[in-house]
Design a protein around this motif. Structure first.
Motif, PDB file in Angstrom:
ATOM      1  N   GLU A   1      -3.628  -1.228   5.474  1.00  0.00           N
ATOM      2  CA  GLU A   1      -4.030  -1.988   6.666  1.00  0.00           C
ATOM      3  C   GLU A   1      -3.165  -3.235   6.777  1.00  0.00           C
ATOM      4  OE1 GLU A   1      -8.237  -2.442   6.219  1.00  0.00           O
ATOM      5  OE2 GLU A   1      -8.630  -0.390   6.880  1.00  0.00           O
ATOM      6  N   PRO A   2      -3.063  -3.815   7.971  1.00  0.00           N
ATOM      7  CA  PRO A   2      -2.162  -4.968   8.165  1.00  0.00           C
ATOM      8  C   PRO A   2      -2.417  -6.092   7.166  1.00  0.00           C
ATOM      9  CG  PRO A   2      -2.985  -4.175  10.264  1.00  0.00           C
ATOM     10  CD  PRO A   2      -3.734  -3.394   9.218  1.00  0.00           C
ATOM     11  N   GLY A   3      -1.352  -6.559   6.547  1.00  0.00           N
ATOM     12  CA  GLY A   3      -1.447  -7.689   5.635  1.00  0.00           C
ATOM     13  C   GLY A   3      -2.073  -7.385   4.290  1.00  0.00           C
TER      14      GLY A   3
ATOM     15  N   THR B   1       3.575   6.584   7.654  1.00  0.00           N
ATOM     16  CA  THR B   1       3.361   6.949   9.061  1.00  0.00           C
ATOM     17  C   THR B   1       2.398   5.942   9.662  1.00  0.00           C
ATOM     18  OG1 THR B   1       3.668   9.315   8.635  1.00  0.00           O
ATOM     19  CG2 THR B   1       2.488   8.697  10.656  1.00  0.00           C
ATOM     20  N   ARG B   2       2.848   5.262  10.707  1.00  0.00           N
ATOM     21  CA  ARG B   2       1.988   4.283  11.370  1.00  0.00           C
ATOM     22  C   ARG B   2       1.126   5.009  12.397  1.00  0.00           C
ATOM     23  NH1 ARG B   2       2.080  -1.226  11.847  1.00  0.00           N
ATOM     24  NH2 ARG B   2       4.110  -1.316  10.814  1.00  0.00           N
TER      25      ARG B   2
ATOM     26  N   ALA C   1      -3.591   2.186  10.851  1.00  0.00           N
ATOM     27  CA  ALA C   1      -3.010   1.736   9.584  1.00  0.00           C
ATOM     28  C   ALA C   1      -1.711   2.500   9.362  1.00  0.00           C
ATOM     29  CB  ALA C   1      -3.964   2.003   8.423  1.00  0.00           C
ATOM     30  N   ILE C   2      -1.065   2.189   8.260  1.00  0.00           N
ATOM     31  CA  ILE C   2       0.075   2.993   7.826  1.00  0.00           C
ATOM     32  C   ILE C   2      -0.406   3.895   6.697  1.00  0.00           C
ATOM     33  CG2 ILE C   2       2.418   2.983   6.901  1.00  0.00           C
ATOM     34  CD1 ILE C   2       2.757   0.167   8.003  1.00  0.00           C
ATOM     35  N   TYR C   3      -0.068   5.173   6.781  1.00  0.00           N
ATOM     36  CA  TYR C   3      -0.502   6.143   5.789  1.00  0.00           C
ATOM     37  C   TYR C   3       0.720   6.623   4.996  1.00  0.00           C
ATOM     38  CZ  TYR C   3      -4.966   6.117   8.103  1.00  0.00           C
ATOM     39  OH  TYR C   3      -6.180   5.711   8.622  1.00  0.00           O
ATOM     40  N   PHE C   4       0.613   6.501   3.688  1.00  0.00           N
ATOM     41  CA  PHE C   4       1.707   6.886   2.803  1.00  0.00           C
ATOM     42  C   PHE C   4       1.340   8.147   2.034  1.00  0.00           C
ATOM     43  CE2 PHE C   4       4.586   3.292   3.001  1.00  0.00           C
ATOM     44  CZ  PHE C   4       3.777   2.269   3.485  1.00  0.00           C
ATOM     45  N   CYS C   5       2.246   9.075   2.061  1.00  0.00           N
ATOM     46  CA  CYS C   5       2.190  10.250   1.218  1.00  0.00           C
ATOM     47  C   CYS C   5       2.928   9.902  -0.073  1.00  0.00           C
ATOM     48  CB  CYS C   5       2.892  11.386   1.970  1.00  0.00           C
ATOM     49  SG  CYS C   5       3.130  12.911   1.080  1.00  0.00           S
ATOM     50  N   ALA C   6       2.477  10.439  -1.202  1.00  0.00           N
ATOM     51  CA  ALA C   6       3.150  10.135  -2.466  1.00  0.00           C
ATOM     52  C   ALA C   6       2.989  11.305  -3.427  1.00  0.00           C
ATOM     53  CB  ALA C   6       2.564   8.856  -3.090  1.00  0.00           C
ATOM     54  N   GLU C   7       3.960  11.452  -4.305  1.00  0.00           N
ATOM     55  CA  GLU C   7       3.879  12.508  -5.309  1.00  0.00           C
ATOM     56  C   GLU C   7       4.078  11.911  -6.699  1.00  0.00           C
ATOM     57  OE1 GLU C   7       6.988  15.435  -5.314  1.00  0.00           O
ATOM     58  OE2 GLU C   7       8.566  13.960  -4.940  1.00  0.00           O
ATOM     59  N   SER C   8       3.487  12.582  -7.664  1.00  0.00           N
ATOM     60  CA  SER C   8       3.643  12.207  -9.066  1.00  0.00           C
ATOM     61  C   SER C   8       4.405  13.320  -9.742  1.00  0.00           C
ATOM     62  CB  SER C   8       2.268  12.034  -9.714  1.00  0.00           C
ATOM     63  OG  SER C   8       2.411  11.696 -11.073  1.00  0.00           O
TER      64      SER C   8
END
Lengths: 114, 113
Positions: free
Chosen positions: B38-40, B107-108, B85-92
């Motif tokens: 979320e912003p900030g 992705t905003r 919000a901005i949504y982040f995909c991530a991998e381990s």
């Protein structure tokens, strides 16, 4: 329960100045990380510490140094700030290498180098 | 090398479903994550899926994993203004790493009334 605390929240530096970004976690996590976030580039790993006493370089370590002072604290130092280091810096921690538990992030430090 | 890609923007109407897509390159990834920013604020873990699962549902969130195509998606049902919000995909990538989770560029998501 504060989680991950970063200080300061905002900072303006002149080119060539030095500063240390502080990070502390109160969750007894083993691993800690420093990321920078730039528009359109997501998060890039600067340095990480898998456990107390160890530190390793990430994707973009040049111009930075780190210290894992103890299990709670992991600081990031800019020895001679450059405009290219203008960014938002995030500290994160994880219990066990960040696997299914993911990371807990701090709220960030917005750094501007002029 | 390891890479996670996602589109930069998505706009949906309030009440509709949002679908955010992501592709990753490391077939050895054990866990895949969705984070929300979320912003900030810093990133907050929304959900994760283990690589041997195809789907995970948690209230309004549905995660789909196509391991063959290395494609991950996040569906948000009944999208609300608070989902902006901005949504982040991530991998381990592996068990042995000290765990450098690899993040996409985010992705905003914006919501239209």
């Amino acid at each position: 329960n504060a989680g991950v605390t970063q200080t300061p929240k905002f900072q303006v530096l002149k080119t060539g100045q030095s500063m240390t970004l502080q990070c502390a976690q109160d969750m007894n996590h083993n691993s800690m990380y420093w990321y920078r976030q730039d528009p359109g580039m997501g998060l890039r790993l600067i340095y990480y510490s898998a456990s107390e006493g160890t530190t390793d370089k990430g994707e973009v370590p040049n111009g930075y140094n780190v210290s894992r002072l103890n299990k709670r604290e992991f600081s990031l130092r800019l020895e001679s700030a450059a405009p290219s280091q203008t960014s938002v810096y995030f500290c994160a921690s994880s219990e066990r290498g960040g696997l299914n538990y993911g990371y807990t992030f701090g709220s960030g430090t917005r750094l501007t180098v002029v | 090398g390891e890479d996670v890609e996602q589109s930069l923007f998505l706009s949906v109407r309030e009440g509709d479903s949002s679908v955010i897509n992501c592709t990753y390159t490391d077939s050895s990834s054990t866990y895949l994550y969705w984070y929300k920013q979320e912003p900030g604020a810093g990133l907050q873990l929304l959900t994760y899926i283990f690589s041997n699962m195809d789907m995970k549902q948690d209230q309004r969130l549905t995660v789909l994993l196509n391991k063959k195509d290395k494609h991950l998606s996040l569906r948000i049902a009944d999208t609300q203004t608070g989902d902006s919000a901005i949504y982040f995909c991530a991998e381990s990538p592996s068990y042995s790493s000290a765990s450098k989770i690899i993040f996409g560029s985010g992705t905003r998501l914006s919501i239209r009334p």
